[in-house]
Design an enzyme around this catalytic site. Structure first.
Site, short mmCIF file in Angstrom:
data_model
loop_
_atom_site.label_atom_id
_atom_site.label_comp_id
_atom_site.label_asym_id
_atom_site.label_seq_id
_atom_site.Cartn_x
_atom_site.Cartn_y
_atom_site.Cartn_z
N CYS A 259 -1.06 14.94 1.40
CA CYS A 259 -1.94 14.36 1.36
C CYS A 259 -3.27 14.41 1.51
CB CYS A 259 -1.42 13.76 2.58
SG CYS A 259 -1.11 15.50 4.18
N HIS B 73 -6.74 10.23 6.81
CA HIS B 73 -7.19 11.77 7.04
C HIS B 73 -8.88 11.47 6.35
CE1 HIS B 73 -3.97 13.25 8.00
NE2 HIS B 73 -3.22 13.78 6.33
#
EC number: 1.2.1.11
Lengths: 332, 332
Positions: free
Chosen positions: B130, B237
C-alpha cells in the site's frame, strides 16, 4: 544556596502552568514568585508549591518589582513588547516565543547543546521551538563525533503544541464534534500544516526548524529541510530524522554515544518492541532516541526516531533548565 | 463486451470486501463471481451487486471451476500455497500479499506507472504494498521528467493497513480500553513499527518500500531509505517524501505535470489551507499530492506530501485496475 525572584509571564497558559510545575518539581531556588498574565487572566489564583498566588496583570511597570528572572510564555507580540522593558530593568528574560530567536544579539539555547551561548546574553535568552529542541539534543552528539552535512526532518507533532485550543480541538473531534480551532479536523487525520504558510510553500514551523538548528549548532553551512505535520496525539512530538554525516561511522558507536549523552535516553531494542513513543515520553524531560540504523542510500547516512514531551523539554523544562544553567555558569 | 469469471480469495477480510465493493462500483465485467475464504469463513453469505453469494472454502480443487481471474487477499502463506495451483490451471492471479512481489518472474504493477509489465506475466501478478503504490504514482511523473537520484520516505500510516484487528485496536484505545493487537497503544500515539523488524534495524515495511519502488520503476540504482510509522488514523496513508532529482526543475512545472498525471489529484493551495489529508482521501481511488516545494538543502531537491486510501488505491482498487488493464492490453 542563593534564591531568586522569578516571574512567570503567561502563568495561566498551558506552557506557563507547566513552567510553574517544573520550577516546583526541579526545586528551582525561588525566593518570591510573580505569576503574570494579560488583563483577562489577572486576578486569578494559581497554586505553586501548595501556596496560592494571585496572578498580576502584565503591564509596563510590572518589572519595577524586584525580579531576577522572567520566564515568558505569552506569545510573540507580548514578548516583543514586554521583554525589552524587563531586560532594560535588569531582569533576565527567558522567552519561549519566536520573537527573538533569530535575533543575532540574543542567544538561542538548549542547555545540553550550547550552554556557552548564555555567556553573551544581554538579558534576553530565547527558548527554541519545541520541534527544534528535541532534534538538536539528538543531533549534537552526532555533530560533534562525525560532523553533519544534511538533515531531512519529518515531524509527527502533538496538538498540545497549539496550546489548550489545539488540545480541545482533538477532544472535540474524538467526540464527533466539529473542529473550531484547526482549519480541518485533527481527529483521525494528519495535517501537514503547523504555523502559517510562507510564499515559498513552507510553513513557518518548517523554516524555524531549519534556521534554529543552524543557529544552535553554530553552523550556517548545515543543509536542512523539513516537513512538519500535526497528528492526533495529545502530548509529545515524534520526529523521523534522516542525517547525512560528514565522516564514517558505525551504528554501535552511535548507540554508545547516546548512552552517555546528556538529556538523552536510548530506547533501541526493536526485537523487543522497544523504541521511543509519544505516550512514554509524556511528562518526561529527556529526549528519547531510537530506530537508529544505517541509511543504505548514502555513504554516511543514519536514520533516527526522536521523541520528547513538547510542553516539558520542548518548552517549559528547557526554559527552567536555562535558568539553572545561568546559576551554574554564575551568570546570575 | 466480454465478461469474466472472477474469484475473490479472502472475500470476508477487509481488503477482500473492498475488492468486491470496487469490482461492483467500477462495473468490472463479471460473468460469475466466486467468493472464497478459509474454512473458518466458508459458508458465510456475502452481498455483491445486491445478490447474495455463499463463500466457498479455498482448497486445492477450488480452481477446477471455470475461473478467469482470481484476486487474492488472504495473506502471504495462503498466496504462496494456492496462487501457483490457480496459475497452473490457467487462472490469472492478482495477488495482494507480499509473497511474490520480489519474484523476478512476477510483474509488480501499478497501472498508472508500469502497465507494460503485465505483458510478461506468467499467470501471477503482484499488487504492491500500500505505502509503495501511492508513492510510485506520485514519483513516476518526476522520474520521467527529471530523473530521480534519491528518495527519503517518512510515512504516516492508517490502522486499517493492519486489517480489522488494527482498526479495532484504535477503536479500543479511544474508548480507554487496552490494546490487544499492536504491541503498544496506538490511540494518541505514533508507533515506528510496521510489520516485523529485521536484523539491520529496519522493518520489513521499510524494506518493501525500498525494493518495490526500485522494481516498479525498473531502476535498481535508485537510492532509497524509509521510516514507516503507524498513526492513529483509520483510513488513508500520508507520506512525507523528499526527492533528489537528477536534473533541474521548477516547482510550477512539477505542478503542471501533476495536473495532467493519471490517477493523481493535485491539492496544493496552502494559502487556502488546501493540501492532501487522510480524511479527504478516504474511499477515493486517486493519489493526492501537495505541499510541493523546493528543498533548498539540495541542488535539485523537492518535498512532497502524498496521501491515498490504503485499502482502495493501496490494495483493492489497484488490484481491480490491474484486472481492467489486462482487458485493455488484450491479455485476457
Amino acid at each position: 544556596m542563593k534564591s531568586y525572584n522569578v516571574a512567570v509571564v503567561g502563568a495561566t497558559g498551558m506552557v506557563g502552568q507547566k513552567m510553574l510545575e517544573v520550577l516546583a518539581e526541579l526545586k528551582f531556588p525561588i525566593a518570591n514568585l510573580y505569576p503574570m498574565a494579560s488583563k483577562r487572566s489577572a486576578g486569578k489564583e494559581i497554586l505553586f508549591n501548595k501556596k496560592s498566588y494571585v496572578v498580576q496583570e502584565l503591564c509596563d511597570d510590572a518589572f519595577d518589582q524586584d525580579i531576577d528572572i522572567a520566564l515568558f510564555s505569552a506569545g510573540g507580540d507580548t514578548s516583543e513588547r514586554f521583554s525589552p522593558i524587563a531586560a532594560a530593568k535588569g531582569v533576565i528574560v527567558i522567552d519561549n516565543s519566536s520573537a527573538f530567536r533569530m535575533d543575532p544579539t540574543v542567544p538561542l539555547v538548549v542547555p545540553e547543546v550550547n550552554p556557552e551561548d548564555l555567556d553573551w546574553h544581554k538579558n534576553i535568552i530565547a527558548n527554541p521551538n519545541c520541534s527544534t529542541i528535541q532534534a538538536v539534543v539528538a543531533l549534537k552528539p552526532l555533530y560533534d563525533a562525525f560532523g553533519i552535512k544534511r538533515i531531512v526532518y519529518s515531524t509527527y507533532q502533538a496538538v498540545s503544541g497549539s496550546g489548550v485550543k489545539g488540545y480541545a480541538d482533538l477532544e472535540r473531534g474524538i467526540k464527533g464534534e466539529e473542529n473550531t480551532f484547526y482549519p480541518h479536523p485533527i481527529a483521525y487525520n494528519c495535517l501537514p500544516h503547523i504555523d502559517s504558510f510562507m510564499d515559498n510553500g513552507y510553513t513557518k514551523e518548517e523554516i524555524k526548524m531549519v534556521n534554529e538548528t543552524q543557529k544552535i549548532l553554530h553552523d550556517n553551512s548545515l543543509r536542512i529541510t523539513a516537513t512538519t505535520v500535526r497528528v492526533p496525539v495529545y502530548y509529545a512530538h515524534s520526529e523521523s530524522i534522516n542525517v547525512e554525516l560528514k565522516n564514517e561511522f558505525n551504528v554501535d558507536d552511535v548507540k554508545t554515544l547516546y548512552r552517555k549523552a546528556p538529556g538523552i535516553v536510548l530506547e533501541d531494542d526493536p526485537q523487543n518492541n522497544i523504541y521511543p513513543m509519544a505516550i512514554n515520553a509524556e511528562n518526561k524531560d529527556e529526549v528519547f532516541v531510537g530506530r537508529i540504523r544505517r541509511d543504505f542510500s548514502l555513504d554516511n547516512g543514519v536514520n533516527l526516531w526522536v521523541v520528547a514531551d513538547n510542553i516539558r523539554k520542548g518548552a517549559a523544562s528547557n526554559a527552567v533548565q536555562i535558568a539553572f544553567a545561568l546559576i551554574e555558569r554564575k551568570l546570575i
